[in-house]
Design an enzyme around this catalytic site. Sequence first.
Site: not given
Length: 272
Positions: A128, A133, A136, A176
């Site tokens: 990750r 971020d 999505e 992760r």
Amino acid sequence: MRWPWSRGEDDKKITSPTSWVETVKTMNWLSMFTEPRTLIPSLIFTVSTVTGIRLYKSYLRRIPSVNHIKPDYFRRRSLFGRVTAVGDADNFRLFHTPGGRMAGWGWLPWKRVPTAREFLVNKTIHIRIAGVDAPELAHWGREAQPYSKEALDWLSEYILNRRVRAYIYRRDQYGRVVAQVFVRKWFLKKDVGLEMLRMGLGTVYEAKTGSEFGDFEQRYRDAEKKAREDKVGMWTKPTILGRLRGEQPKAVESPRDYKTRHTAAEKQKKAG
């Protein structure tokens, strides 16, 4: 050191079994093994063997999955390997190739990165990317965010099937490894997370817990701010022609706000 079967001072071989036994009985074994010509090579061999084993275990032994990473590796070590798959736009799978090409990876027959997908799933490390971020994709019944596909395509083009170095921080709640990832582009080492922010294809990671930036948090925030100001990627505004047609700027929902909104809606649905 003189062995029982070696020539004596009189340059005569000991051929009689009785003479050989008597010689063994009368030899000073302690002095034989403490002589410099015996002791020094033995010490060199022992130290070299122990050093080689420690070097292999620390730097040349392949780590096949997250479960094989020792706790004391985090924040102290990095992993070098090839990206075999990209999931969402902020995570991927890494096949660990310790030592890289210098250790034979890619050109020795027994050190090639496999291509069979069913093999790679269980022999790769789920990474990750720290500090960012990305929008999505559609999953779990949720709609895709704007620019999620563009972010995924960009990351795939940028690192898929390339060698990267991941400076590992910790293991997250999904199993992760959270890591700062670097890839070489035209002989320059590029921070993948930072480049994603510069392209306007992600935001700085804003979760209340679990944020990881290493020593680069301010650099990440500056990159996102500049992308907003330059109106690139997800921060793009309508063109002049678009505004003349009546297009309005779209309200940008960050990945964090997207997750929060859906989590709240799902909790309300369960409660109702």
